[in-house]
Design an enzyme around this catalytic site. Structure first.
Site, PDB file in Angstrom:
ATOM      1  N   GLY A  47       8.216 -12.738  40.206  1.00  0.00           N
ATOM      2  CA  GLY A  47       9.533 -12.768  39.593  1.00  0.00           C
ATOM      3  C   GLY A  47       9.972 -14.196  39.324  1.00  0.00           C
ATOM      4  CG  HIS A  48       8.131 -17.288  40.538  1.00  0.00           C
ATOM      5  ND1 HIS A  48       7.849 -16.421  41.568  1.00  0.00           N
ATOM      6  CD2 HIS A  48       7.043 -18.080  40.418  1.00  0.00           C
ATOM      7  CE1 HIS A  48       6.656 -16.690  42.055  1.00  0.00           C
ATOM      8  NE2 HIS A  48       6.134 -17.691  41.362  1.00  0.00           N
ATOM      9  CB  ALA A  49       8.029 -19.043  34.823  1.00  0.00           C
ATOM     10  NE  ARG A  94       4.213 -16.945  37.717  1.00  0.00           N
ATOM     11  CZ  ARG A  94       3.220 -17.826  37.781  1.00  0.00           C
ATOM     12  NH1 ARG A  94       2.473 -17.883  38.828  1.00  0.00           N
ATOM     13  NH2 ARG A  94       3.046 -18.705  36.819  1.00  0.00           N
ATOM     14  CB  ILE A 119      11.870 -20.907  35.756  1.00  0.00           C
ATOM     15  CG1 ILE A 119      11.620 -22.327  35.272  1.00  0.00           C
ATOM     16  CG2 ILE A 119      12.982 -20.230  34.940  1.00  0.00           C
ATOM     17  CD1 ILE A 119      11.057 -22.399  33.862  1.00  0.00           C
TER      18      ILE A 119
END
Length: 131
Positions: A47-49, A94, A119
């Site tokens: 749940g982030h980049a 992802r 992020i």
């Protein structure tokens, strides 16, 4: 998107298999290694980049799915072989989900942990892709 499956070299004989990650097997130098385990089947991780980090995600045991997004397109990958990893370059969102019982997810990362490098808000991620 530049996300791709990477086949890790393996050697197999009657004693079993051995996979080796060395040299230029993956497209970055490993700075950090971490793994996820005992993840409930209905939970998701990620749940982030990342702004800088590149990653290689491997299913050492069991299986799970990785959903990646480059800001305009989603792709889904099933990881279920310990010698096939998913390379995720910088700037790709992802999420990891649908963990099987006993799944172990190994992540090789190109950077040390730095919370400012993440992020974590999807709208912020999408905005970063517009510039």
């Amino acid at each position: 998107m530049d996300v791709k499956l990477i086949h890790i070299p393996k050697v197999h004989d009657v004693r079993g298999s051995l996979a080796v990650i060395e040299g230029d097997c993956i497209p970055f130098k490993i700075a950090r290694v971490y793994y996820l385990f005992d993840v409930p089947s209905d939970a998701y991780r990620g749940g982030h980049a990342h702004k800088e980090q590149q990653s290689l995600i491997l299913a050492l045991s069991g299986s799970f799915e990785v959903v990646v997004n480059n800001g305009s397109k989603n792709e889904r990958y099933l990881l279920n072989k310990p010698n096939i990893g998913l390379y995720i370059p910088t700037g790709v969102w992802r999420e990891i989900e649908n963990f099987s019982s006993g799944a172990v997810c190994l992540v090789l990362a190109s950077t040390n942990y730095d919370e400012n490098e993440y992020i974590r808000d999807y709208d912020t991620f999408l905005s970063s892709k517009q510039s």
